[in-house]
Design a protein around this motif. Structure first.
Motif, PDB file in Angstrom:
ATOM      1  N   ASN A 169       9.907   4.434  -3.628  1.00 48.16           N
ATOM      2  CA  ASN A 169       9.035   5.571  -3.937  1.00 48.16           C
ATOM      3  C   ASN A 169       9.350   6.034  -5.352  1.00 48.16           C
ATOM      4  O   ASN A 169      10.425   6.561  -5.628  1.00 48.16           O
ATOM      5  N   ARG A 182       4.900   3.186  -3.824  1.00 43.41           N
ATOM      6  CA  ARG A 182       3.974   4.223  -4.309  1.00 43.41           C
ATOM      7  C   ARG A 182       4.710   5.556  -4.466  1.00 43.41           C
ATOM      8  O   ARG A 182       5.642   5.845  -3.716  1.00 43.41           O
ATOM      9  N   LYS A 230       0.812  -1.218   0.000  1.00 44.16           N
ATOM     10  CA  LYS A 230       0.000   0.000   0.000  1.00 44.16           C
ATOM     11  C   LYS A 230       0.847   1.270   0.000  1.00 44.16           C
ATOM     12  O   LYS A 230       0.419   2.312  -0.480  1.00 44.16           O
ATOM     13  N   TYR A 231       1.999   1.208   0.594  1.00 39.83           N
ATOM     14  CA  TYR A 231       2.832   2.422   0.736  1.00 39.83           C
ATOM     15  C   TYR A 231       4.182   2.274   0.037  1.00 39.83           C
ATOM     16  O   TYR A 231       4.625   3.183  -0.663  1.00 39.83           O
TER      17      TYR A 231
END
Lengths: 768, 150
Positions: free
Chosen positions: A654, A42, A38-39
């Protein structure tokens, strides 16, 4: 989770680095598949974005203390001299001058591994330190510098490495000008001479690369403050613990009497990996005058005295069979260290990029009368890759093979220096996807320079290998508050790359809470557990697993607490989105806030550790960059139209921050290929490029289209996070790809960087 | 010789008693504590010290305060209004146009001055406007995107 102390072994250059480090006892559970994360992975906006766009971010340069004095350094104007006499009388008489320190009124403090002192009477380069003035403001301090009277004994100088190695050259040290560490540094693999005999073709070429300067936008600076016997240092540094330890040794005070703090920093690129003399001078002055001191290095000093990428002369030899098999690789190189010892070599791309059984290397690292070099974004690999990938391009052409096919023919399946497998190597995939993205087949001139008209286009490529991949020791403390908010603390630093943000993402992933509920605090030697210096593309790969471990420990505490509170066995509980449920009865649940509160804790605390490096395998990052260029044969100007960067960097943490790193690295690589050069007048021994007008860095008009392709999903053997590191890979192949594209466009090979219009025109029109 | 200089800074009228030869950059940073404006090169090459004076982007390291009598000056600190960032600042965050952040205030002020005069600039016009702002770590594409989109 239990801990054990292990010996962590890292192969880095020719060094086998062994460190004892505390690591998790067991292998941590792996992350989910990338699609389920989820993180992590991303493109979350950086969590320090507000501070930076609003102007409220306090960089070290902005650190202002009450009653602070300002310090400036007097530097030697000559390339080589001895001090006969210093007279500070007139300078001290200027109103507003508070104190001046020199070799005459301070103790001798060793610096640069004992090569010199903080203040040495032997001045070995233009920019060597002579005195430091503390004044009420910088203007007065600068005025005072001009009033310090120094009588010099001028010594003959040498600022060119190939002159410095001659017998009659002026000598910088008792041991001469060639470093005892590399006179020469030799490497031999297989039978090089036999390898040449086995070759159908032998190519020999000479390459030269220039000195370049890091020139981060924030200059080197420190603010220091004594409180009794305790010294606090705000420093623009890539390594707070490195600064603490160096300054403690220099001042002969215990490490617990020094706190080093760094919050925001305007770049470093390697120049800020070590403590600066200026910090020690500021601390000495602050102690003497009983006031805080701020010291800044101006842009001229930046270009003289706080590091550069060494230059290189590389004579390369390639032996190849007509079927494309490499039989021998040879290198003789000279690199200038500057006035003090430092690594100046660049042999590793040649030794590790391709399969070749017979390799011979000789490197000479040479002292000259210029500022000392420092690691600069992929030290050695940038200059080495340009030359090596240029000659590989030539070898492919010589036997009539496509450059990518040639590289695949010599693809290394195992690491050749240690003959061990890699954890992961996806370089083939980089070639494939990169070639497709640049339209290699359609855009490449079959014959170099075949395009019509004076404006020629062409494409070229180069490969990359780098160390990175991190390791212990690295620690991070994770704290969970009663309201469910989280602190992550680590004694590493965010030098701009986004460490604050990626550490928050890792904690968010494990604890399944929004990034907004996480605060990350870095860069304080007193308050944070040890974190590594930000260099070698190792921060993310070292520290994210420590956060992962810390967050998992917090989760384990929460599960244990919930189990007790709910009366449900832990293996019958499930954790989801910050709430712990009974598998059998969804109504039996506790939020993480409830667990902390009801177990009567205020804050849950756990310190995570980075896992051990896997042994018996090699860990590297890989990549290939493809350049499309346009060369105007009337003006000689090269315009880079597009760079495709296809890389194997393990897991992307990221995507948005990754794009920043790659764009920035590639543009720095374009500067290296086409624009940047520290120019020295060898007759006077003076640097001519001491400001940002004369030292040409890329502007927005030099920036091409950039496409970044990440071919890797993650590398579970490295760590549960599986990141390899990206800061340095981004710049390594850029210059080689551009140089090969220039050849494909024009039919002329430029063997000396930077590729400026004069060099193109001279070769095209056969001048000089 | 100390002189009274009257200015409007970020909407506030201020009178400061100062040596007229002091650089505007130093007045902002040292007297007014507006340290959002940075110093990178001190000779007008890097643009880190860019502020907007009477609607024009200027390098505050090349202006002395004596030249500024009666001027309206906007610095990076002046863009946020009532606790809300300017749309350009938000756009820099969203588009990932910030990395180390040291060149960012100057970059945003150059872009702000451009948008004051030309709300819908072309890519070439954006390039012209920030050609004097050096970025050493982020790259420029994201910055163009941020200026295009607010």
């Amino acid at each position: 989770m239990s801990r054990k102390v292990i010996k962590s072994v890292t192969n880095l250059y020719d060094k086998k680095i062994e460190r004892l480090a505390e690591v998790p006892d067991e292998k941590l559970p792996p992350l989910k598949n990338n699609k389920e994360l989820k993180y992590i992975g991303r493109g979350i906006s950086r969590i320090d974005g507000y501070d930076k766009v609003s102007g409220t971010a306090v960089f070290t340069f902005d650190k202002i203390l009450k009653n602070m004095a300002h310090a400036r350094i007097l530097r030697c104007p000559h390339p080589h001299a001895k001090i006969r006499k210093i007279d500070i009388t007139k300078a001290m008489n200027i109103k507003g001058v508070i104190d001046i320190i020199t070799k005459d009124n301070t103790e001798k403090i060793d610096w640069y591994d004992g090569d010199t002192f903080i203040f040495d009477e032997h001045l070995r380069y233009q920019g060597d330190e002579i005195a430091c003035v503390a004044a009420e403001n910088e203007v007065i301090a600068s005025m005072a510098l001009k009033k310090i009277e120094v009588e010099y004994e001028i010594l003959s100088h040498v600022t060119d490495k190939m002159t410095a190695v001659k017998e009659d050259a002026p000598k910088l040290y008792d041991w001469g000008n060639i470093s005892p560490d590399a006179n020469p540094a030799k490497y031999n693999r297989g039978d090089y001479e036999q390898g040449l005999k086995n070759a159908d073709q032998i190519i020999e070429e000479e390459y030269n690369t220039q000195f370049v300067i890091h020139n981060p936008t924030e200059v080197h600076c420190s603010t220091v403050d004594w409180n009794g016997d305790h010294l606090t240092i705000w420093d623009s540094t890539q390594g707070i613990f490195a600064v603490r330890n160096s300054v403690a040794a220099a001042l002969k005070i215990p490490q617990n009497k020094i706190t080093v703090i760094k919050k925001y920093m305007g770049g470093g690129f390697g120049a800020k990996l070590e403590a600066g003399k200026y910090t020690v001078m500021a601390a000495l002055l602050a102690k003497r005058i009983g006031r805080p001191v701020r010291i800044t290095i101006d842009r001229k000093e930046m270009n003289l005295a706080v590091g550069n990428r060494p230059d290189s002369y590389q004579r390369l030899t390639v032996g190849v069979k007509n079927d494309g098999t490499l039989t021998a690789l040879g290198m003789t190189m000279y690199g200038a260290m500057g006035a003090h010892r430092d690594g100046a070599g660049c042999q590793w791309p040649l030794r590790s990029l391709y399969k070749c059984p017979n390799v011979k290397v000789e490197e000479y690292h040479v002292a000259i009368n210029t500022g000392r070099s420092r690691p600069f974004r992929a030290p050695g690999h940038v200059q080495g890759t340009f030359a090596f990938e240029s000659i590989i391009d030539m070898a492919a052409e010589k036997i009539g093979m496509d450059p990518i096919e040639f590289r695949l023919k010599n693809y290394a399946e195992v690491e050749a220096n240690w003959e061990i497998p890699w954890t992961t190597k996806l370089l083939k995939e980089c070639y494939k996807q990169g070639a497709e993205a640049i339209n290699w087949k359609s855009k490449r001139n079959k014959k170099a320079g075949e395009g019509k008209g004076p404006v020629k286009r062409g494409v070229g490529m180069a490969s990359q290998i780098w160390w990175g991949t991190g390791g212990p020791p690295a620690y991070a403390t994770v704290k969970l508050n009663r309201d469910g908010s989280v602190h992550v603390l680590s004694g590493t630093q965010d030098i701009g790359c986004g460490t604050y943000t990626i550490l928050a993402q890792v904690a968010a992933e494990v604890l399944e809470i929004p990034v907004e509920r996480i605060t990350v605090s870095l860069g304080n030697t007193d308050e944070h557990p040890y974190g590594p210096s930000s260099g070698g593309s190792m921060t993310a790969s070292s520290v994210t697993p420590a956060v992962y471990d810390g967050a998992l420990q917090i989760k384990a505490k929460l599960m244990s607490g919930a189990s007790a509170l709910l009366g449900v066995r832990e293996d019958n509980l499930v954790y989801s989105q910050g709430v712990i449920y009974s598998k059998d009865d969804k109504n039996k649940k506790k939020s993480i806030q409830e667990v902390v509160r009801e177990t009567h804790e205020q804050i849950l605390v756990a310190t995570g550790a980075r896992n051990a490096r896997p042994q018996g395998v090699m860990l590297n990052s890989f990549g290939a960059q493809f350049a499309e260029v346009e060369v105007n044969l009337e003006t000689g100007k090269v315009k880079v139209l597009k760079i495709v960067a296809a890389h194997d960097i393990g897991r992307t943490i990221n995507r948005k921050l990754l794009e920043n790193q790659f764009h920035g690295g590639i543009i720095q690589g374009i500067g290296y290929a086409l624009l940047e050069e520290r120019v020295i007048d060898h007759y006077t021994g003076k640097v001519l490029t001491t400001n940002l007008h004369n030292y040409k860095m890329p502007t927005i008009k030099d920036a091409p289209e950039i496409e970044v392709i990440i071919v890797s999903e993650g590398d579970d053997q490295i760590s549960a996070i599986g990141a390899k590191g990206i800061g340095e890979p981004a710049i390594i192949p850029t210059a080689g790809a551009i140089a090969n594209a220039v050849y494909n466009a024009t039919g002329v090979r430029i063997r000396t960087l930077p590729i400026t219009p004069d060099k193109i025109l001279n070769q095209v029109y056969n001048i000089g | 010789m100390i002189r009274r200089i009257n200015l409007t800074i970020n909407g506030d009228k201020v009178g400061i008693d100062v040596q007229p030869s002091m650089r505007l950059l130093d007045v902002l940073r040292e007297i007014l504590n507006l340290t959002g404006t940075k110093e990178g090169c001190s000779i007008g090459e890097c643009g880190a010290c860019t502020v907007v004076i009477n609607g024009n982007a200027v390098n505050s390291c090349l202006i002395v305060i004596g030249q500024c009598e009666g001027s309206e000056i906007t610095t990076i600190e002046g863009l946020e209004k009532n606790g809300e960032l300017n749309k350009l600042q938000k756009s820099f965050m969203e588009k990932g146009a910030v990395q180390c952040g040291f060149c960012t205030p100057g970059m945003i002020m150059s872009a702000y001055a451009l948008l004051l005069k030309n709300p819908n600039p072309t890519e070439v016009e954006i390039q012209e406007a920030i050609a004097g702002n050096l970025c050493r770590c982020t790259g420029y594409k994201q910055i163009i995107e941020a200026i295009k989109s607010p």
